[in-house]
Design a protein around this motif. Structure first.
Motif, PDB file in Angstrom:
ATOM      1  N   ALA A   1      25.751  50.903  49.817  1.00 19.92           N
ATOM      2  CA  ALA A   1      25.537  49.743  49.566  1.00 19.92           C
ATOM      3  C   ALA A   1      25.016  49.653  47.742  1.00 19.92           C
ATOM      4  O   ALA A   1      25.341  51.147  47.093  1.00 19.92           O
ATOM      5  CB  ALA A   1      23.942  49.066  49.756  1.00 19.92           C
ATOM      6  N   CYS A   2      25.826  49.002  46.437  1.00 18.66           N
ATOM      7  CA  CYS A   2      25.061  48.547  45.558  1.00 18.66           C
ATOM      8  C   CYS A   2      24.096  48.099  45.571  1.00 18.66           C
ATOM      9  O   CYS A   2      23.268  47.630  45.873  1.00 18.66           O
ATOM     10  CB  CYS A   2      26.339  47.574  44.676  1.00 18.66           C
ATOM     11  SG  CYS A   2      26.236  47.143  42.641  1.00 18.66           S
ATOM     12  N   ALA A   3      23.342  48.920  44.592  1.00 17.63           N
ATOM     13  CA  ALA A   3      22.075  49.009  44.035  1.00 17.63           C
ATOM     14  C   ALA A   3      21.603  48.729  42.790  1.00 17.63           C
ATOM     15  O   ALA A   3      20.958  48.692  42.560  1.00 17.63           O
ATOM     16  CB  ALA A   3      21.306  50.520  44.827  1.00 17.63           C
ATOM     17  N   GLU A   4      22.186  47.960  42.220  1.00 23.43           N
ATOM     18  CA  GLU A   4      22.702  47.410  41.054  1.00 23.43           C
ATOM     19  C   GLU A   4      22.634  45.783  40.696  1.00 23.43           C
ATOM     20  O   GLU A   4      23.953  45.985  41.435  1.00 23.43           O
ATOM     21  CB  GLU A   4      23.147  47.172  39.629  1.00 23.43           C
ATOM     22  CG  GLU A   4      22.484  47.480  38.505  1.00 23.43           C
ATOM     23  CD  GLU A   4      20.794  47.551  37.609  1.00 23.43           C
ATOM     24  OE1 GLU A   4      21.212  48.529  37.856  1.00 23.43           O
ATOM     25  OE2 GLU A   4      21.318  46.559  37.355  1.00 23.43           O
ATOM     26  N   LEU A   5      22.230  44.850  40.301  1.00 26.37           N
ATOM     27  CA  LEU A   5      22.362  44.025  40.771  1.00 26.37           C
ATOM     28  C   LEU A   5      23.420  42.989  39.681  1.00 26.37           C
ATOM     29  O   LEU A   5      23.379  43.306  38.904  1.00 26.37           O
ATOM     30  CB  LEU A   5      21.401  42.529  40.336  1.00 26.37           C
ATOM     31  CG  LEU A   5      21.706  40.802  40.403  1.00 26.37           C
ATOM     32  CD1 LEU A   5      21.932  40.735  42.151  1.00 26.37           C
ATOM     33  CD2 LEU A   5      20.225  40.575  39.417  1.00 26.37           C
ATOM     34  N   CYS A   6      25.064  43.015  40.309  1.00 29.97           N
ATOM     35  CA  CYS A   6      26.030  43.105  39.641  1.00 29.97           C
ATOM     36  C   CYS A   6      26.792  41.652  39.391  1.00 29.97           C
ATOM     37  O   CYS A   6      27.598  42.158  38.756  1.00 29.97           O
ATOM     38  CB  CYS A   6      26.570  43.746  40.421  1.00 29.97           C
ATOM     39  SG  CYS A   6      27.008  43.805  41.743  1.00 29.97           S
ATOM     40  N   GLY A   7      26.096  40.777  40.160  1.00 30.28           N
ATOM     41  CA  GLY A   7      26.728  39.455  39.918  1.00 30.28           C
ATOM     42  C   GLY A   7      26.206  38.047  40.720  1.00 30.28           C
ATOM     43  O   GLY A   7      25.372  39.167  42.051  1.00 30.28           O
TER      44      GLY A   7
ATOM     45  N   GLY B   1      27.706  37.755  43.988  1.00 34.50           N
ATOM     46  CA  GLY B   1      28.575  38.366  45.133  1.00 34.50           C
ATOM     47  C   GLY B   1      27.671  39.829  45.435  1.00 34.50           C
ATOM     48  O   GLY B   1      27.903  41.004  45.920  1.00 34.50           O
ATOM     49  N   HIS B   2      26.855  39.913  44.198  1.00 33.15           N
ATOM     50  CA  HIS B   2      26.048  41.615  44.412  1.00 33.15           C
ATOM     51  C   HIS B   2      25.744  42.006  46.030  1.00 33.15           C
ATOM     52  O   HIS B   2      26.113  42.860  46.740  1.00 33.15           O
ATOM     53  CB  HIS B   2      24.940  41.669  43.629  1.00 33.15           C
ATOM     54  CG  HIS B   2      24.046  42.928  43.948  1.00 33.15           C
ATOM     55  ND1 HIS B   2      24.273  43.760  43.892  1.00 33.15           N
ATOM     56  CD2 HIS B   2      22.767  42.752  44.653  1.00 33.15           C
ATOM     57  CE1 HIS B   2      23.564  44.747  44.111  1.00 33.15           C
ATOM     58  NE2 HIS B   2      22.564  43.942  44.620  1.00 33.15           N
ATOM     59  N   TYR B   3      25.376  41.258  47.054  1.00 29.89           N
ATOM     60  CA  TYR B   3      25.316  41.372  47.714  1.00 29.89           C
ATOM     61  C   TYR B   3      25.821  41.397  49.265  1.00 29.89           C
ATOM     62  O   TYR B   3      25.714  41.908  50.174  1.00 29.89           O
ATOM     63  CB  TYR B   3      24.076  40.303  48.446  1.00 29.89           C
ATOM     64  CG  TYR B   3      24.382  39.122  49.010  1.00 29.89           C
ATOM     65  CD1 TYR B   3      25.330  38.662  50.558  1.00 29.89           C
ATOM     66  CD2 TYR B   3      24.988  37.840  47.891  1.00 29.89           C
ATOM     67  CE1 TYR B   3      25.799  37.451  50.597  1.00 29.89           C
ATOM     68  CE2 TYR B   3      25.939  36.787  48.351  1.00 29.89           C
ATOM     69  CZ  TYR B   3      25.993  36.799  49.695  1.00 29.89           C
ATOM     70  OH  TYR B   3      26.665  35.540  49.913  1.00 29.89           O
ATOM     71  N   THR B   4      27.096  41.523  48.875  1.00 30.82           N
ATOM     72  CA  THR B   4      28.093  41.333  49.318  1.00 30.82           C
ATOM     73  C   THR B   4      28.863  42.927  49.572  1.00 30.82           C
ATOM     74  O   THR B   4      29.790  43.009  49.823  1.00 30.82           O
ATOM     75  CB  THR B   4      29.591  40.186  50.118  1.00 30.82           C
ATOM     76  OG1 THR B   4      30.029  40.567  48.338  1.00 30.82           O
ATOM     77  CG2 THR B   4      29.065  39.187  49.929  1.00 30.82           C
ATOM     78  N   MET B   5      28.539  43.771  48.407  1.00 32.01           N
ATOM     79  CA  MET B   5      29.103  44.596  47.997  1.00 32.01           C
ATOM     80  C   MET B   5      28.805  46.170  48.805  1.00 32.01           C
ATOM     81  O   MET B   5      27.720  47.025  48.455  1.00 32.01           O
ATOM     82  CB  MET B   5      28.848  45.259  46.126  1.00 32.01           C
ATOM     83  CG  MET B   5      29.497  45.752  45.883  1.00 32.01           C
ATOM     84  SD  MET B   5      29.588  45.703  44.081  1.00 32.01           S
ATOM     85  CE  MET B   5      30.061  47.192  43.893  1.00 32.01           C
ATOM     86  N   ARG B   6      29.826  46.108  49.426  1.00 30.61           N
ATOM     87  CA  ARG B   6      29.143  47.489  50.650  1.00 30.61           C
ATOM     88  C   ARG B   6      30.639  48.421  50.848  1.00 30.61           C
ATOM     89  O   ARG B   6      31.548  47.710  51.030  1.00 30.61           O
ATOM     90  CB  ARG B   6      28.650  46.334  52.205  1.00 30.61           C
ATOM     91  CG  ARG B   6      29.395  46.397  52.502  1.00 30.61           C
ATOM     92  CD  ARG B   6      28.540  44.941  53.806  1.00 30.61           C
ATOM     93  NE  ARG B   6      28.489  46.370  55.012  1.00 30.61           N
ATOM     94  CZ  ARG B   6      29.200  46.825  55.464  1.00 30.61           C
ATOM     95  NH1 ARG B   6      30.449  46.127  55.461  1.00 30.61           N
ATOM     96  NH2 ARG B   6      28.621  48.008  56.784  1.00 30.61           N
TER      97      ARG B   6
ATOM     98  N   ILE C   1      28.030  47.179  34.770  1.00 33.21           N
ATOM     99  CA  ILE C   1      26.928  48.283  36.076  1.00 33.21           C
ATOM    100  C   ILE C   1      27.044  47.570  37.846  1.00 33.21           C
ATOM    101  O   ILE C   1      26.200  46.746  37.744  1.00 33.21           O
ATOM    102  CB  ILE C   1      26.125  48.564  34.777  1.00 33.21           C
ATOM    103  CG1 ILE C   1      26.203  48.539  33.391  1.00 33.21           C
ATOM    104  CG2 ILE C   1      24.836  49.872  35.620  1.00 33.21           C
ATOM    105  CD1 ILE C   1      24.516  48.411  32.842  1.00 33.21           C
ATOM    106  N   HIS C   2      27.012  48.357  38.228  1.00 30.22           N
ATOM    107  CA  HIS C   2      27.041  48.935  39.853  1.00 30.22           C
ATOM    108  C   HIS C   2      26.208  50.616  40.014  1.00 30.22           C
ATOM    109  O   HIS C   2      26.321  50.851  38.676  1.00 30.22           O
ATOM    110  CB  HIS C   2      28.434  49.185  40.673  1.00 30.22           C
ATOM    111  CG  HIS C   2      29.732  48.167  40.221  1.00 30.22           C
ATOM    112  ND1 HIS C   2      29.007  46.839  40.664  1.00 30.22           N
ATOM    113  CD2 HIS C   2      30.267  47.208  39.358  1.00 30.22           C
ATOM    114  CE1 HIS C   2      29.943  45.793  40.400  1.00 30.22           C
ATOM    115  NE2 HIS C   2      31.111  46.496  39.752  1.00 30.22           N
ATOM    116  N   SER C   3      26.075  50.580  41.106  1.00 26.85           N
ATOM    117  CA  SER C   3      25.569  51.062  41.659  1.00 26.85           C
ATOM    118  C   SER C   3      25.374  52.022  43.123  1.00 26.85           C
ATOM    119  O   SER C   3      24.926  51.553  44.215  1.00 26.85           O
ATOM    120  CB  SER C   3      23.377  50.843  41.313  1.00 26.85           C
ATOM    121  OG  SER C   3      22.596  52.742  41.526  1.00 26.85           O
TER     122      SER C   3
HETATM  123 CU   LIG Z   1      27.587  46.054  42.386  1.00 27.80          CU
END
Ligand SMILES: [Cu+2]
Length: 283
Positions: free
Chosen positions: A244-250, A252-257, A209-211
């Motif tokens: 931005a990805c607003a769902e903690l997805c793993g 590398g979540h913080y790099t998901m832009r 799940i991503h957001s």
């Molecule tokens: Cu994500």
């Protein structure tokens, strides 16, 4: 015994002081939120104004209640602190007071929940206009992939069993609607959308799940594996925005832009016309 009384007296002063400090910190935080960049990002969508209004109303009501409750708490702790000869009184109940402090919050909270629910359903449950500009955004650890429906306005069929190196979204090239689709593999390309026109984004995920979150649009919608979720809005400002990805997805979540560009519709069409289609890219 004397020690206990002294402790009671100290607590009777320190705790109210702590509460006063807490209220000052809260007030300063809210008052200077805009200055420090802690406030909402400048609004860039049509429906966002109603969200902001409800946010401010909620903040004002809860803020006033916070100040009132903490002030009373501080006052009572200080006023009735431990002292020589003071005894607690027995105070079983006070129905009038209890009904008052139950009914007033119940009415306020019901009003907030009802207006929030109505706004949410207006944004989420109203279908997008048929001429809305459609685009698909796929979440994939830890990047975004994009697909446009092409000139026919229809997304071609996809099947996860067709996913290959050159076909990262599993687009079925046998489906005539897929020929003119334009796609960008995860992490490549920018999301171009028109200003002042309804834009509908269909969200999908290839793994977890991503957001999809664009704070300036007041848009946040989960991308869930195995289903297609939808969010639509009208961008009101041209410019470059961050997805931005607003769902903690793993990890590398913080790099998901991702990069989102809002521009005139003619420019979006012109840019789209220059992109390779599925027919060009997948044999
Ligand atoms: Cu994500």
């Amino acid at each position: 015994m004397p020690t206990q009384k002294r402790v009671g007296r100290i607590e009777g002063v320190l705790l109210p002081l702590l509460l006063v400090v807490l209220m000052i910190v809260a007030a300063v935080t809210v008052a200077f939120a805009r200055h420090f960049g802690w406030w909402l990002r400048p609004l860039a969508s049509e429906h966002g104004a109603a969200i902001d209004r409800l946010f401010v109303i909620t903040l004002v009501i809860t803020g006033l209640v916070f100040i009132l409750v903490q002030s009373l708490l501080a006052l009572f702790v200080f006023r009735y602190r431990g002292e020589n000869g003071r005894r607690a009184i027995f105070y079983p109940d006070n129905p009038r007071l209890e009904i008052t402090w139950t009914v007033i919050p119940a009415v306020i909270l019901t009003a907030l929940i009802v207006s929030g629910g109505r706004l949410w359903s207006r944004i989420q449950l109203t279908p997008p206009p048929p001429d809305a500009f459609a685009v698909e955004v796929w979440g994939q650890q830890f990047k975004w992939a994009i697909r446009y429906p092409g000139k026919d306005g229809k997304f071609g069929r996809t099947d996860m069993r067709l996913i290959r190196g050159d076909n990262p979204l599993g687009i079925d090239t046998k489906d005539p609607a897929s020929k003119d689709d334009i796609f960008f593999p995860a992490g490549e390309g920018e999301l171009h959308i028109p200003v002042g026109k309804p834009v509908v984004i269909y969200l999908r995920s290839k793994d977890v799940i991503h957001s999809f979150y664009v704070p300036q649009f007041r848009v946040k919608q989960d991308a869930v594996p195995g289903m297609v979720t939808r969010i639509w809005f009208v961008p009101t400002k041209k410019g470059t925005f961050e997805i931005a990805c607003a769902e903690l997805c793993g990890q590398g979540h913080y790099t998901m832009r991702g990069v989102l560009i809002v521009e005139d519709e003619a420019k979006v069409r012109e840019w789209l016309a220059q992109q390779s289609t599925v027919a060009d890219l997948i044999p």
